[in-house]
Scaffold this motif. Structure first.
Motif, mmCIF file in Angstrom:
data_model
loop_
_atom_site.group_PDB
_atom_site.id
_atom_site.type_symbol
_atom_site.label_atom_id
_atom_site.label_comp_id
_atom_site.label_asym_id
_atom_site.label_seq_id
_atom_site.Cartn_x
_atom_site.Cartn_y
_atom_site.Cartn_z
ATOM 1 N N ILE A 204 -31.044 -47.659 -29.800
ATOM 2 C CA ILE A 204 -31.890 -48.627 -30.499
ATOM 3 C C ILE A 204 -33.076 -49.012 -29.625
ATOM 4 C CG2 ILE A 204 -31.950 -50.936 -31.539
ATOM 5 C CD1 ILE A 204 -28.931 -50.593 -32.103
ATOM 6 N N ALA A 205 -32.820 -49.206 -28.325
ATOM 7 C CA ALA A 205 -33.904 -49.526 -27.390
ATOM 8 C C ALA A 205 -34.851 -48.345 -27.219
ATOM 9 C CB ALA A 205 -33.322 -49.942 -26.038
ATOM 10 N N LEU A 206 -34.312 -47.128 -27.241
ATOM 11 C CA LEU A 206 -35.138 -45.920 -27.094
ATOM 12 C C LEU A 206 -36.172 -45.833 -28.207
ATOM 13 C CD1 LEU A 206 -35.711 -43.135 -25.795
ATOM 14 C CD2 LEU A 206 -33.907 -42.191 -27.256
ATOM 15 N N GLU A 207 -35.773 -46.185 -29.405
ATOM 16 C CA GLU A 207 -36.710 -46.135 -30.530
ATOM 17 C C GLU A 207 -37.865 -47.116 -30.336
ATOM 18 O OE1 GLU A 207 -35.800 -45.305 -35.058
ATOM 19 O OE2 GLU A 207 -35.485 -47.417 -34.604
ATOM 20 N N ALA A 208 -37.622 -48.166 -29.553
ATOM 21 C CA ALA A 208 -38.674 -49.143 -29.265
ATOM 22 C C ALA A 208 -39.474 -48.773 -28.015
ATOM 23 C CB ALA A 208 -38.061 -50.535 -29.099
ATOM 24 N N GLY A 209 -39.250 -47.568 -27.477
ATOM 25 C CA GLY A 209 -40.000 -47.128 -26.312
ATOM 26 C C GLY A 209 -39.412 -47.550 -24.990
ATOM 27 N N MET A 210 -38.145 -47.960 -24.990
ATOM 28 C CA MET A 210 -37.502 -48.439 -23.772
ATOM 29 C C MET A 210 -36.472 -47.437 -23.246
ATOM 30 S SD MET A 210 -38.894 -51.238 -22.932
ATOM 31 C CE MET A 210 -40.364 -51.812 -23.748
ATOM 32 N N GLY A 211 -36.850 -46.169 -23.232
ATOM 33 C CA GLY A 211 -35.934 -45.128 -22.780
ATOM 34 C C GLY A 211 -35.508 -45.272 -21.333
ATOM 35 N N TRP A 212 -36.333 -45.945 -20.508
ATOM 36 C CA TRP A 212 -35.999 -46.107 -19.084
ATOM 37 C C TRP A 212 -34.722 -46.913 -18.884
ATOM 38 C CZ3 TRP A 212 -35.703 -51.058 -17.161
ATOM 39 C CH2 TRP A 212 -36.320 -52.063 -17.915
ATOM 40 N N THR A 213 -34.299 -47.658 -19.894
ATOM 41 C CA THR A 213 -33.079 -48.461 -19.771
ATOM 42 C C THR A 213 -31.814 -47.611 -19.823
ATOM 43 O OG1 THR A 213 -32.999 -48.894 -22.162
ATOM 44 C CG2 THR A 213 -34.214 -50.473 -20.792
ATOM 45 N N VAL A 214 -31.986 -46.294 -19.864
ATOM 46 C CA VAL A 214 -30.838 -45.386 -19.824
ATOM 47 C C VAL A 214 -29.994 -45.614 -18.576
ATOM 48 C CG1 VAL A 214 -32.038 -43.517 -18.619
ATOM 49 C CG2 VAL A 214 -30.137 -42.975 -20.158
ATOM 50 N N ILE A 215 -30.594 -46.221 -17.552
ATOM 51 C CA ILE A 215 -29.840 -46.525 -16.332
ATOM 52 C C ILE A 215 -28.626 -47.397 -16.632
ATOM 53 C CG2 ILE A 215 -31.280 -48.540 -15.831
ATOM 54 C CD1 ILE A 215 -30.897 -48.043 -12.899
ATOM 55 N N GLY A 216 -28.710 -48.232 -17.681
ATOM 56 C CA GLY A 216 -27.599 -49.116 -18.023
ATOM 57 C C GLY A 216 -26.347 -48.384 -18.479
ATOM 58 N N PRO A 217 -26.411 -47.648 -19.595
ATOM 59 C CA PRO A 217 -25.217 -46.924 -20.035
ATOM 60 C C PRO A 217 -24.794 -45.819 -19.075
ATOM 61 C CG PRO A 217 -27.109 -46.363 -21.410
ATOM 62 C CD PRO A 217 -27.511 -47.539 -20.565
ATOM 63 N N ALA A 218 -25.758 -45.212 -18.369
ATOM 64 C CA ALA A 218 -25.396 -44.179 -17.386
ATOM 65 C C ALA A 218 -24.566 -44.784 -16.254
ATOM 66 C CB ALA A 218 -26.657 -43.515 -16.840
ATOM 67 N N LEU A 219 -24.972 -45.952 -15.776
ATOM 68 C CA LEU A 219 -24.218 -46.629 -14.718
ATOM 69 C C LEU A 219 -22.833 -47.016 -15.208
ATOM 70 C CD1 LEU A 219 -23.971 -47.978 -11.938
ATOM 71 C CD2 LEU A 219 -25.047 -50.023 -12.931
ATOM 72 N N LEU A 220 -22.745 -47.557 -16.417
ATOM 73 C CA LEU A 220 -21.442 -47.953 -16.960
ATOM 74 C C LEU A 220 -20.517 -46.755 -17.074
ATOM 75 C CD1 LEU A 220 -19.648 -50.152 -18.264
ATOM 76 C CD2 LEU A 220 -20.576 -49.425 -20.467
ATOM 77 N N THR A 221 -21.036 -45.639 -17.576
ATOM 78 C CA THR A 221 -20.211 -44.435 -17.722
ATOM 79 C C THR A 221 -19.696 -43.973 -16.367
ATOM 80 O OG1 THR A 221 -21.543 -43.783 -19.647
ATOM 81 C CG2 THR A 221 -20.161 -42.092 -18.629
ATOM 82 N N TRP A 222 -20.553 -44.001 -15.361
ATOM 83 C CA TRP A 222 -20.134 -43.606 -14.014
ATOM 84 C C TRP A 222 -19.084 -44.557 -13.458
ATOM 85 C CZ3 TRP A 222 -20.775 -45.926 -9.118
ATOM 86 C CH2 TRP A 222 -20.422 -45.107 -8.037
ATOM 87 N N LEU A 223 -19.288 -45.851 -13.633
ATOM 88 C CA LEU A 223 -18.334 -46.829 -13.132
ATOM 89 C C LEU A 223 -16.955 -46.642 -13.765
ATOM 90 C CD1 LEU A 223 -20.518 -50.087 -13.132
ATOM 91 C CD2 LEU A 223 -19.631 -48.888 -11.121
ATOM 92 N N LEU A 224 -16.932 -46.431 -15.079
ATOM 93 C CA LEU A 224 -15.654 -46.340 -15.787
ATOM 94 C C LEU A 224 -14.934 -45.020 -15.525
ATOM 95 C CD1 LEU A 224 -16.469 -47.947 -19.258
ATOM 96 C CD2 LEU A 224 -15.244 -48.959 -17.330
ATOM 97 N N THR A 225 -15.680 -43.941 -15.373
ATOM 98 C CA THR A 225 -15.039 -42.632 -15.232
ATOM 99 C C THR A 225 -14.849 -42.186 -13.792
ATOM 100 O OG1 THR A 225 -17.180 -41.493 -15.424
ATOM 101 C CG2 THR A 225 -15.927 -41.844 -17.463
ATOM 102 N N ARG A 226 -15.645 -42.741 -12.863
ATOM 103 C CA ARG A 226 -15.620 -42.236 -11.495
ATOM 104 C C ARG A 226 -15.250 -43.254 -10.429
ATOM 105 N NH1 ARG A 226 -15.083 -36.961 -12.406
ATOM 106 N NH2 ARG A 226 -16.702 -36.197 -13.828
ATOM 107 N N LEU A 227 -15.393 -44.534 -10.729
ATOM 108 C CA LEU A 227 -15.209 -45.510 -9.653
ATOM 109 C C LEU A 227 -14.123 -46.528 -9.968
ATOM 110 C CD1 LEU A 227 -16.218 -46.420 -6.874
ATOM 111 C CD2 LEU A 227 -17.853 -47.912 -8.050
ATOM 112 N N SER A 228 -14.449 -47.546 -10.759
ATOM 113 C CA SER A 228 -13.549 -48.687 -10.891
ATOM 114 C C SER A 228 -12.709 -48.695 -12.152
ATOM 115 C CB SER A 228 -14.369 -49.988 -10.850
ATOM 116 O OG SER A 228 -15.285 -50.017 -11.921
ATOM 117 N N GLY A 229 -12.973 -47.812 -13.092
ATOM 118 C CA GLY A 229 -12.237 -47.811 -14.344
ATOM 119 C C GLY A 229 -11.035 -46.898 -14.321
ATOM 120 N N VAL A 230 -11.239 -45.686 -14.796
ATOM 121 C CA VAL A 230 -10.149 -44.713 -14.899
ATOM 122 C C VAL A 230 -9.469 -44.444 -13.560
ATOM 123 C CG1 VAL A 230 -9.585 -42.324 -15.489
ATOM 124 C CG2 VAL A 230 -11.112 -43.652 -16.965
#
Length: 261
Positions: A204-230
């Protein structure tokens, strides 16, 4: 944009400092998981009211999705904390620091938990913040896809939590491994639902031209799958649950997938 982000960052830090003071009084930090979700709702709502341009459809959509996710999840985790008490994972982490480094509880809690949670919360929530700033364009295909992905994540997480609660409520299942329902196809439907929500908000943010915020979901995915989650959770479960290693061998760790024979 910069003023808004600075305001929200300071808001996140203030929230963590308040929670840190409370943790010293009760000698427990386990409730931070609930405030992780509630904190994102707080930042999203603050952005909604602080940004100019009225309450347009994109702002309303982002606020509705994050609130639906965060209020449900935060309440679920807070109730679980009230019932279960201190989370053994946090107790072990803080206990090691206090024993090996001689830190006080307050110092260990601040450095290892709250000083990290505030910035991480802020970064993961970036799509919900920056996505509300532009006035246009109107909602389109990307937002529709993003909303569908986010709602799918909320549904998966909600159903997964309900199935786990029902399983734990049965005394006959004590010490056993849940392997039915969504848990037959992924060992962590709740974590997968979390990532779906934030990747959907990012679209939704990407459609508004805020593609740089990809750092948010990318960080969450890394945290959950590689560090503190799984990884952290499964190390504990492998030791405490008979048959968990077999469950791991045949069940997808993250993405839902038919189990191996």
């Amino acid at each position: 944009m910069l003023t808004l982000l600075i305001h929200n960052f300071l808001l996140a830090i203030a929230l963590m400092l308040i929670l840190w003071v409370v943790s010293i009084r009760i000698r427990d930090v386990s409730y931070i998981d609930a405030f992780w979700a509630w904190g994102m709702v707080l930042l999203t709502a603050a952005t909604f009211w602080l940004t100019p341009g009225g309450h347009g459809p994109r702002k309303l959509l982002i606020l509705a999705l994050v609130s639906l996710w965060g209020l449900r999840l935060g309440t679920h985790l807070f109730i679980r904390w009230r019932k279960s008490g201190v989370d053994p994972r946090y107790a072990k982490i803080l206990g090691n620091l206090m024993e090996k480094k001689g830190w006080s509880f307050g110092k260990a809690a601040l450095i290892q938990v709250f000083a990290m949670q505030g910035p991480l919360l802020f970064i993961v929530c970036l799509p919900a913040q920056a996505g509300q700033v532009p006035d246009g364009p109107e909602l389109g295909l990307l937002s529709a896809i993003g909303a569908a992905v986010a709602l799918t994540g909320i549904l998966l997480e909600t159903v997964g939590d309900a199935q786990l609660n029902a399983f734990r409520a049965n005394p006959a299942n004590r010490g056993q491994v849940l392997q039915t329902g969504l848990w037959r196809y992924t060992r962590h439907p709740n974590y997968f639902g979390d990532t779906c929500l934030w990747w959907g908000i990012w679209l939704i943010a990407l459609e508004a031209g805020m593609g740089w915020t990809v750092i948010g979901p990318a960080l969450l995915t890394w945290l959950l799958t590689r560090l503190s989650g799984v990884p952290m959770l499964e190390r504990a479960l492998t030791k405490s649950r008979p048959g968990y290693a077999d469950y791991v061998a045949r069940t997808s760790a993250f993405f839902p997938w038919p189990p191996k024979r």
